[in-house]
Scaffold this motif. Structure first.
Motif, mmCIF file in Angstrom:
data_model
loop_
_atom_site.group_PDB
_atom_site.id
_atom_site.type_symbol
_atom_site.label_atom_id
_atom_site.label_comp_id
_atom_site.label_asym_id
_atom_site.label_seq_id
_atom_site.Cartn_x
_atom_site.Cartn_y
_atom_site.Cartn_z
ATOM 1 N N ALA A 30 0.850 -1.146 -0.013
ATOM 2 C CA ALA A 30 0.017 -0.077 0.005
ATOM 3 C C ALA A 30 0.962 1.131 -0.088
ATOM 4 N N LEU A 31 0.877 1.794 -1.089
ATOM 5 C CA LEU A 31 1.866 3.012 -1.218
ATOM 6 C C LEU A 31 1.108 4.319 -1.903
ATOM 7 N N ASN A 32 -0.380 4.619 -1.278
ATOM 8 C CA ASN A 32 -0.918 5.391 -1.903
ATOM 9 C C ASN A 32 -1.482 6.543 -1.159
ATOM 10 N N ALA A 320 -3.980 -1.980 -13.229
ATOM 11 C CA ALA A 320 -3.157 -3.122 -13.279
ATOM 12 C C ALA A 320 -2.194 -3.352 -12.341
ATOM 13 N N LEU A 321 -1.645 -2.116 -11.567
ATOM 14 C CA LEU A 321 -0.923 -2.486 -10.522
ATOM 15 C C LEU A 321 -1.777 -2.957 -9.268
ATOM 16 N N TYR A 322 -2.832 -2.400 -9.151
ATOM 17 C CA TYR A 322 -3.835 -3.048 -8.093
ATOM 18 C C TYR A 322 -3.937 -4.326 -8.333
ATOM 19 N N ASP A 323 -4.106 -4.805 -9.540
ATOM 20 C CA ASP A 323 -4.324 -6.292 -9.730
ATOM 21 C C ASP A 323 -3.152 -7.304 -9.266
ATOM 22 N N GLN A 324 -2.001 -6.396 -9.210
ATOM 23 C CA GLN A 324 -0.783 -7.202 -8.920
ATOM 24 C C GLN A 324 -0.422 -7.025 -7.117
ATOM 25 N N GLY A 325 -1.551 -6.487 -6.666
ATOM 26 C CA GLY A 325 -1.325 -6.120 -5.156
ATOM 27 C C GLY A 325 -0.594 -4.863 -4.741
ATOM 28 N N VAL A 339 3.049 7.653 -6.163
ATOM 29 C CA VAL A 339 3.376 6.576 -5.454
ATOM 30 C C VAL A 339 4.178 6.824 -4.208
ATOM 31 N N SER A 340 4.074 6.358 -2.971
ATOM 32 C CA SER A 340 5.152 6.716 -1.704
ATOM 33 C C SER A 340 6.121 5.858 -1.913
ATOM 34 N N ALA A 341 7.240 6.351 -1.469
ATOM 35 C CA ALA A 341 8.375 5.206 -1.187
ATOM 36 C C ALA A 341 8.199 4.432 -0.126
ATOM 37 N N GLY A 342 8.201 3.087 -0.343
ATOM 38 C CA GLY A 342 8.001 2.178 0.903
ATOM 39 C C GLY A 342 9.267 1.583 1.412
ATOM 40 N N THR A 343 9.280 0.513 2.046
ATOM 41 C CA THR A 343 10.241 -0.143 2.466
ATOM 42 C C THR A 343 11.077 -0.626 1.109
ATOM 43 N N GLU A 344 12.230 -1.084 1.206
ATOM 44 C CA GLU A 344 13.038 -1.559 0.176
ATOM 45 C C GLU A 344 12.231 -2.821 -0.579
ATOM 46 N N ASP A 352 9.001 -3.590 -9.964
ATOM 47 C CA ASP A 352 9.030 -4.756 -10.792
ATOM 48 C C ASP A 352 7.474 -4.821 -11.391
ATOM 49 N N ALA A 353 6.486 -4.594 -10.648
ATOM 50 C CA ALA A 353 5.103 -4.657 -11.372
ATOM 51 C C ALA A 353 4.911 -3.403 -12.202
ATOM 52 N N LEU A 354 5.410 -2.661 -11.999
ATOM 53 C CA LEU A 354 5.299 -1.441 -13.270
ATOM 54 C C LEU A 354 6.202 -1.608 -14.394
ATOM 55 N N ALA A 355 7.515 -2.117 -14.287
ATOM 56 C CA ALA A 355 8.115 -2.699 -15.243
ATOM 57 C C ALA A 355 7.397 -3.723 -16.322
ATOM 58 N N SER A 356 6.790 -4.549 -15.194
ATOM 59 C CA SER A 356 6.016 -5.911 -16.114
ATOM 60 C C SER A 356 4.849 -5.270 -16.944
ATOM 61 N N LEU A 357 4.518 -4.033 -16.880
ATOM 62 C CA LEU A 357 3.588 -3.498 -17.717
ATOM 63 C C LEU A 357 3.874 -2.968 -18.858
ATOM 64 N N GLY A 358 5.329 -2.762 -19.000
ATOM 65 C CA GLY A 358 5.516 -1.860 -20.136
ATOM 66 C C GLY A 358 5.479 -0.435 -20.129
ATOM 67 N N ALA A 359 6.389 0.426 -20.338
ATOM 68 C CA ALA A 359 6.084 1.913 -20.368
ATOM 69 C C ALA A 359 5.085 2.277 -21.505
#
Ligand code: PMP
Length: 359
Positions: A30-32, A320-325, A339-344, A352-359
């Motif tokens: 949750a980075l919202n 699409a990010l939501y669907d990946q949790g 997007v908030s910065a979270g833990t590492e 990773d989730a964003l990259a998997s979508l393709g820009a």
């Protein structure tokens, strides 16, 4: 049978408004809402529990209405030679801002900010019956002293809210803007430093401008850097007369004994509570670099979050990010997401989730 809002004798000026509504969903990442996703350290948690268990036997009595010990602790934490009669606190900086609007806003008055900015400002202003007016920023959401002062001179607002650094864009605000705006109005000027601890440590806070400026207030919160969002503690520093104005509008005993005890105990461990700030800044900067590498356009940020442009269909990407949790935020600025910065680990999961979508 239930009624709808339209059936009720609601104030005319509240008709058609929508409440603050960041979605709350139990997703793994949750980075919202720009929380600090690091839990508070165990020994600090124990200290807080001990403090609460001590005062809990006295909750048959009202708490210290003046939250004296807490004001002293905030004065000490802020430094800059501040004394406790220059400090105010409430249930989150949202309530601190609401007190300011109740005291200096209200019907017939105007509250002014530079958009896009924190979405609660308009709601808080209109909640007191004041008009919310929005000025413009320049390229990349920046604000110059000349432009800000000219717009404020033109608008003649009763309260100016300067978010430093700005939410939802992360943009820094230089102190010459605060000085110029103060000189351009006879009204109240509030610098909202909710994210201040994430700014470069060598930068001067607007606290350095308080001396000799009785219409200036600087608000802060324990929600972000202190990882204390659920406890609801915000505070501000201003001239003692300004604080007296806020006493006129607060509810008696607005800060519960439990809140006061928890905040005091947390402040005793300020260094430990703030230990994660630098780590979050590392994640923010990593996120910035990776977003750029992925072909997005992140805005420079002095906060714990990043607004990034270059998103063709923000709603589709959000989903699409939501669907990946992974929960982030569409703040409604075309072509962007925040997007908030979270833990590492969380930051990696988002990237990773964003990259998997393709820009
Ligand atoms: N100011 C800004 C700029 C914020 O982003 C927030 C929270 N998102 C607040 C104030 C209010 O925070 P709180 O009420 O939790 O102190």
């Amino acid at each position: 049978m239930t009624a709808s809002l339209g059936d009720l004798p609601l104030r005319d000026d509240l008709r058609g408004m929508t409440p603050y509504g960041a979605p709350q969903a139990p997703l793994p990442v949750a980075l919202n809402v720009n929380e600090n996703t690091h839990p508070i350290p165990d020994d600090v948690a124990s200290g807080i529990i001990d403090a609460i268990s001590l005062i809990i036997r006295d909750v048959n009595r009202y708490p210290d209405r003046e939250f004296t010990a807490l004001r002293e602790a905030f004065a000490k934490y802020l430094g800059h030679g501040l004394s406790s009669d220059q400090i105010w606190a409430a249930n989150g900086s949202n309530e601190v801002l609401q007190h300011i609007m109740q005291a200096f806003g209200g019907p017939g008055r105007t509250v002014y900010g530079f958009g896009p900015t924190y979405s609660m400002y308009g709601l808080l202003a209109r909640g007191t019956g004041a008009t919310w007016a929005v000025g413009e920023r320049g390229a990349n959401y920046t604000l110059t002293a000349e432009s800000a002062a000219a717009q404020v001179r033109e608008a003649e607002p009763d309260i100016v809210l300067l978010c430093s650094p700005n939410n939802p864009t992360g943009t820094p605000l230089s102190l010459d803007v605060v000085e110029a705006v103060y000189d351009a109005t006879d009204g109240i000027v509030v610098v909202d430093e909710a994210y201040w601890e994430f700014a470069p440590h060598d930068q001067p806070s607007a606290l350095t401008l308080l001396e000799g400026r009785p219409r200036l207030a600087v608000s802060r919160t324990m929600s972000k850097a202190f990882a204390f969002a659920g406890a609801r503690v915000g505070y501000l520093a201003a001239d003692p007369a300004f604080i007296d104005a806020l006493r006129l509008v607060r509810l008696p005993y607005h800060l519960s004994a439990i809140t006061q005890a928890a905040a005091l105990a947390a402040l005793e461990h300020a260094d430990e509570m703030l230990a994660m700030v630098d780590e979050i800044v590392v994640q923010r900067d990593r996120m910035f670099a990776t977003l750029e590498a992925l072909g997005y356009e992140p805005s420079p940020s002095w906060t714990n979050f990043i607004l990034f442009g270059g998103v063709d269909d923000p709603e589709a990407t959000w989903q699409a990010l939501y669907d990946q949790g992974v929960l982030i935020r569409n703040v409604g600025i075309p072509g962007t997401l925040r997007v908030s910065a979270g833990t590492e680990e969380e930051t990696t999961a988002f990237l990773d989730a964003l990259a998997s979508l393709g820009a």
